[in-house]
Design a protein around this motif. Structure first.
Motif: not given
Lengths: 413, 183
Positions: B10-11, B18, B51-52, B55-59, B61
Motif C-alpha cells: 500500500i505504501l 488495501f 479503515f479510513i 489508511y491515513n495513518k498507515l505510514y 506503523i
C-alpha cells in the motif's frame, strides 16, 4: 514433567502461550499419560466452544468496502518524489523538531551569554496572559528560591515572543484546590491560559483551551471522576495515582483513550505539550483533609468523623457518655424506622456489654479515671425501605474507622 | 500475503492491497465494535471510520507493530469516543444487545453449531464488558496473544489472562451443571 505441573500449564498450552521448550514437554507428557490426555481433550473442547464465538454467522454485517475505498485518497501513497519526501519528513517529524529545538536553544544560549538579554528578570518567568476562565480557587505556589518574579507582568512583557518561548523554563505552579470534592493538584505555570477545568456531577474534566474554539469534548487532557458514576474503561491511565479516595468518594484519574485532539489542527503541538505534562500533574494530587474532629474535654476523649458525615449525624451526651446517631435529611417515623443509632461510648459500669455489640477497636479504654466501653446496636436501627437507607449504610460501614481514631485527651478542668 | 507485506504494498502505491486488508479485517472489526457500541448502524459507520483512519495513518506503523493489535486499538478508541459522546443515547441493555447476534438465521443442517451458539449466548449475557471484549477478541483472531489483547484494551496482560481463564473455568462448570440437569 509431573501431572500437577501439566494440569497447571494446560490452559497456557492450549492457547499457545508457552515457550517452545515447555510446549514440547507438555506434548511429550500427553503422549505418556492417559489421564492427562483425557484432561487435555476435555479442556480443548471447552476452548473450542469459546473460540466458536466468531464461527457463527453474522447476518448484520454488510461490507462497506466500496464506501471505504471511495472515501480514501487513493493517490496518497503514490510513488511521486514529493509524496515520498512528505511522508519521510512526517514520520521523522519528532527527530526534526528535537533537532530544531536544540539548535534554537543553542543559538539563544549563546546570544544570552553574549549579553543580549541582560535583564534576566524578564524573559522566561512571565505568566502567559489570559489565564483559565473556569479555574476554581487557584493560587500560585512560589518557589522559595525564585526572587525574580516581576511585579507587573504587562510592563515586563518580553519584546519578542520567540525569545520568551526559547528561554530556559522555570515555572511556578498554580495550585488548584477544590474543597467540595476534597482534593488539590498543581498545574505548571506554562499551562496558564491554555487550559480550562469543568466540574460536573461526575467530577472534574481538564481540557486544552485552544485559541480557536473546537467542538465540545475535544482537547480532554485528563479527568478526575467519581468511580461509581463513570466507566473506568473509558478513561486511560495517565499517571499515578490511578485512583484515590476523598470525602468518602473513590475517584479515578484518567485521560482520553484516543488522541483527544485533531492532529491536523494547527494547535495540536500545544495540546501535545500539555498532555506530556499530565503525568507530573497527577503526581501532585493531594487529598484535602476536611474531616471533623469531635473533642469532649469533659469526658476526656476525642475522635475524628469523615467529612462525608457532615450534616448526617447527631451526638447526644448524657451523664454516662455519648451516643452517635444517623440523622436523615428528612426525619421519618421513629416507630417504623428505628432511631438510627450508630455507636456509643459510655461508662462500662452502666451497660450490659452483651447488649452493646463490638463495632471496632478499641472496645474499651480509660479516660479521666473512668473505664469506657465502645459499642453499637445489636440489630439494624434504620429501615431498609427508607430512601436514606443507602446513606445510613455507608455511614454505618465507616463506624469502625471512626472508632479507630478515638484518643484520650487530658482534662483541662 | 501477511499484513506487513500488504502494508508495504500500500505504501508503495498499490491500492488493491488495501482492499485485501479490508476484506481480511472488516467483519471482525465490525463485530468487535458492535459488542461495544451495541448498535449495528453505528458499528457500521465506526468500522468505516476505522479503515479510513488506518489508511491515513498507515505510514506511521513501524515494523515491530502488530497490525492486528493496532487496528483493534483504533477500533476500541473510536468506540470509546463514541460511547463517551453518546452515553445518554445508549438505551439498549446488555441482554438486548446480545440478542442482536441471536437474530442470525442459521442453516438447518448446522444444528450442532446452533446449539453451541445458543449455549454460548445464554452464558455470555452475564459477562462483564471487559471479559466479553476479551472473549470476542480472542475468538475473532487466533493470532492475538494475551499480551496483544492487553495492549488493545489497555489493561495488564495478567488481568486478561486471569479473566479469560476464569471465564473458561466458569464455562466448564456451567456446562457440567447443564449436563447434570439434562440427566
Amino acid at each position: 514433567m509431573n501431572c500437577r505441573t501439566f494440569s497447571k500449564s494446560l490452559k497456557d498450552y492450549i492457547t499457545e502461550e508457552l515457550s517452545q521448550e515447555a510446549t514440547e514437554m507438555m506434548s511429550r507428557h500427553i503422549n505418556k499419560c492417559d489421564k492427562c490426555k483425557a484432561l487435555y481433550n476435555s479442556e480443548l473442547k471447552t476452548y473450542e466452544f469459546l473460540q466458536s464465538m466468531s464461527k457463527t454467522s453474522n447476518s448484520l454485517f454488510i461490507s462497506s468496502r466500496s464506501d471505504i475505498m471511495s472515501n480514501i485518497d487513493k493517490t496518497k501513497y503514490n510513488k511521486t518524489f514529493t509524496n515520498k519526501v512528505h511522508f519521510f519528513m512526517k514520520k521523522n517529524s519528532f527527530k526534526y523538531a528535537l533537532g530544531t529545538a536544540a539548535a534554537a536553544a543553542l543559538i539563544l544560549t549563546l546570544s544570552f551569554s553574549g549579553g543580549h538579554f541582560k535583564d534576566s528578570k524578564i524573559a522566561g518567568f512571565l505568566p502567559i496572559k489570559g489565564g483559565s476562565t473556569t479555574v476554581d480557587k487557584v493560587k500560585k505556589v512560589t518557589p522559595a528560591t525564585n526572587t525574580t518574579q516581576p511585579q507587573n507582568p504587562i510592563e515586563n512583557k518580553p519584546q519578542d515572543k520567540n525569545q520568551e518561548n526559547a528561554m530556559p523554563k522555570k515555572y511556578e505552579d498554580i495550585k488548584y484546590e477544590n474543597k467540595e470534592l476534597g482534593f488539590s493538584f498543581l498545574i505548571p505555570e506554562n499551562w496558564s491560559g491554555k487550559y480550562t477545568i469543568k466540574q460536573s456531577a461526575e467530577g472534574l474534566y481538564v481540557y486544552f483551551k485552544p485559541v480557536n474554539a473546537v467542538s465540545e469534548g475535544q482537547g480532554l487532557l485528563f479527568a478526575i471522576l467519581n468511580n461509581s458514576l463513570v466507566n473506568a474503561n473509558f478513561y486511560d491511565t495517565v499517571g499515578d495515582p490511578r485512583t484515590f479516595e476523598a470525602n468518602g468518594v473513590k475517584y479515578i484519574v484518567g485521560g482520553p483513550t484516543d488522541i483527544g485532539f485533531p492532529d491536523d489542527n494547527k494547535e495540536y503541538t500545544n495540546y501535545k505539550m500539555l498532555k506530556n505534562q499530565v503525568r507530573d500533574i497527577v503526581k501532585t494530587i493531594k487529598v484535602i483533609d476536611n474531616s471533623i474532629k469531635y473533642e469532649n474535654k469533659n469526658l476526656g476523649f476525642s475522635f475524628t468523623i469523615p467529612a462525608s458525615w457532615s450534616g448526617k449525624y447527631a451526638i447526644k451526651e448524657t451523664a454516662d457518655g455519648i451516643h452517635v446517631y444517623f440523622k436523615p435529611a428528612t426525619p421519618g417515623n421513629p416507630d417504623t424506622q428505628g432511631n438510627g443509632f450508630l455507636f456509643g461510648i459510655v461508662k462500662e459500669s452502666t451497660v450490659n456489654a452483651d447488649h452493646f455489640d463490638t463495632v471496632g477497636q478499641p472496645r474499651t479504654f480509660e479516660a479521666n479515671g473512668v473505664k469506657y466501653i465502645v459499642g453499637g446496636p445489636t440489630g439494624v436501627t434504620f429501615s431498609d425501605s427508607d430512601p436514606e437507607w443507602g446513606n445510613f449504610k455507608n455511614i454505618s460501614n465507616q463506624v469502625k474507622d471512626v472508632v479507630k481514631t478515638i484518643k484520650v485527651i487530658s482534662n483541662n478542668k | 500475503m501477511d499484513d506487513l507485506a500488504l502494508i508495504k504494498n500500500i505504501l508503495d502505491g498499490n491500492i488493491n492491497s488495501f482492499n485485501v486488508l479490508i476484506y481480511k479485517y472488516e467483519s471482525s472489526i465490525f463485530r468487535f465494535i458492535l459488542t461495544m457500541v451495541k448498535n449495528p448502524e453505528d458499528a457500521k459507520d465506526l468500522t468505516q471510520d476505522v479503515f479510513i483512519t488506518v489508511y491515513n495513518k498507515l505510514y506511521t506503523i513501524k515494523g515491530h507493530n502488530k497490525f492486528s493489535s493496532w487496528i483493534y486499538q483504533i477500533a476500541r478508541n473510536k468506540s470509546l469516543d463514541y460511547l463517551r459522546k453518546n452515553k445518554q443515547n445508549i438505551q439498549l441493555s446488555i441482554e438486548e444487545a446480545w440478542d442482536v447476534f441471536s437474530n442470525d438465521p442459521l442453516p438447518e443442517q448446522c444444528l450442532e453449531l446452533k446449539e453451541t451458539k445458543e449455549e454460548l449466548e445464554s452464558f455470555i449475557k452475564h459477562l462483564d464488558d471487559t471479559t466479553r471484549q476479551i472473549l470476542i477478541l480472542k475468538s475473532l483472531n487466533e493470532d492475538l496473544k494475551f499480551a496483544d489483547i492487553a495492549e488493545i484494551l489497555n489493561i495488564n496482560t495478567s488481568t486478561v489472562k486471569t479473566k479469560y481463564y476464569r471465564l473458561w473455568d466458569k464455562y466448564s462448570s456451567y456446562k457440567k451443571e447443564k449436563e447434570c440437569i439434562a440427566l
